[in-house]
Motif scaffolding. Structure first.
Motif, PDB file in Angstrom:
ATOM      1  N   ASP A   1       0.863  -1.169   0.000  1.00  0.00           N
ATOM      2  CA  ASP A   1       0.000   0.000   0.000  1.00  0.00           C
ATOM      3  C   ASP A   1       0.904   1.225   0.000  1.00  0.00           C
ATOM      4  N   LEU A   2       0.370   2.359  -0.401  1.00  0.00           N
ATOM      5  CA  LEU A   2       1.082   3.622  -0.295  1.00  0.00           C
ATOM      6  C   LEU A   2       0.345   4.494   0.704  1.00  0.00           C
ATOM      7  N   THR A   3       1.077   5.221   1.529  1.00  0.00           N
ATOM      8  CA  THR A   3       0.472   6.109   2.509  1.00  0.00           C
ATOM      9  C   THR A   3       1.013   7.514   2.307  1.00  0.00           C
TER      10      THR A   3
ATOM     11  N   ARG B   1      -3.456   0.002  -2.709  1.00  0.00           N
ATOM     12  CA  ARG B   1      -4.326   0.850  -1.888  1.00  0.00           C
ATOM     13  C   ARG B   1      -3.576   2.124  -1.570  1.00  0.00           C
ATOM     14  N   LEU B   2      -4.318   3.181  -1.331  1.00  0.00           N
ATOM     15  CA  LEU B   2      -3.731   4.461  -0.949  1.00  0.00           C
ATOM     16  C   LEU B   2      -4.375   4.899   0.364  1.00  0.00           C
ATOM     17  N   SER B   3      -3.553   5.040   1.391  1.00  0.00           N
ATOM     18  CA  SER B   3      -4.017   5.544   2.682  1.00  0.00           C
ATOM     19  C   SER B   3      -3.558   6.987   2.797  1.00  0.00           C
ATOM     20  N   ILE B   4      -4.463   7.848   3.235  1.00  0.00           N
ATOM     21  CA  ILE B   4      -4.157   9.271   3.364  1.00  0.00           C
ATOM     22  C   ILE B   4      -4.461   9.653   4.804  1.00  0.00           C
TER      23      ILE B   4
ATOM     24  N   TYR C   1      -9.580   6.173  -8.472  1.00  0.00           N
ATOM     25  CA  TYR C   1      -9.803   5.321  -7.306  1.00  0.00           C
ATOM     26  C   TYR C   1     -11.134   5.661  -6.654  1.00  0.00           C
TER      27      TYR C   1
ATOM     28  N   TRP D   1      -6.842  12.662  -5.246  1.00  0.00           N
ATOM     29  CA  TRP D   1      -6.287  11.395  -5.728  1.00  0.00           C
ATOM     30  C   TRP D   1      -7.352  10.469  -6.310  1.00  0.00           C
TER      31      TRP D   1
ATOM     32  N   ILE E   1       4.524   9.143  -6.787  1.00  0.00           N
ATOM     33  CA  ILE E   1       3.660   8.411  -7.699  1.00  0.00           C
ATOM     34  C   ILE E   1       3.924   8.893  -9.119  1.00  0.00           C
TER      35      ILE E   1
ATOM     36  N   TRP F   1      -9.104   6.117   2.912  1.00  0.00           N
ATOM     37  CA  TRP F   1      -8.545   4.878   2.373  1.00  0.00           C
ATOM     38  C   TRP F   1      -9.156   4.672   0.993  1.00  0.00           C
TER      39      TRP F   1
END
Length: 146
Positions: free
Chosen positions: A6-8, A69-72, A27, A21, A87, A59
């Motif tokens: 995942d990316l955060t 997945r991208l967590s912010i 997404y 995003w 990215i 998320w």
């Protein structure tokens, strides 16, 4: 077998950055883990510091299930330096260099309309942009497939 990841992104405003995003990557909000009906319900199981809410995080996931997945997550400290990881958004890589550059430029224009800013152009190869919180990312062409 390759590991999944995942990316955060740390940020000041998780909902603002999530909206950007989602537009940039196509997404969607990731559903909460089972058996929870909402993210707020899921977060309620944790002992969050006073004042933290579900809006302090977002998320996101690729609706096709292909991308990471991208967590912010909201953090108290501001961004202070260039990202060490960023990215790359890739547009189709077929056609002439002028056609590829036109697609790169059009995607950058779309992202600027969504809240990004252009930071640099690199030899009609790619553009460096910043999201609404200043995180750098690139727009470039994918490798052409034969």
């Amino acid at each position: 077998m390759a590991a999944s990841f995942d990316l955060t992104l740390d940020c000041a405003d998780a909902q603002l950055l999530a909206a950007f995003w989602k537009t940039a990557l196509g997404y969607v909000d990731e559903p909460p883990p089972a058996p929870f009906a909402t993210r707020a319900e899921w977060l309620a199981q944790f002992d969050l510091p006073e004042g933290e809410t579900a809006d302090d995080g977002a998320w996101l996931c690729d609706p096709a299930g292909n991308g990471p997945r991208l967590s912010i997550l909201r953090v108290p400290e501001p961004k202070t330096a260039k990202n060490r990881l960023h990215i790359d958004i890739r547009v189709p890589g077929h056609g002439t260099p002028a056609e590829r550059w036109a697609r790169i430029s059009a995607e950058a224009e779309r992202l600027v309309a969504a809240g990004a800013t252009v930071a640099a152009e690199v030899d009609t190869h790619h553009l460096v942009l910043r999201d609404p919180e200043g995180n750098e990312f690139c727009v470039a062409a994918r490798a052409a497939r034969s």
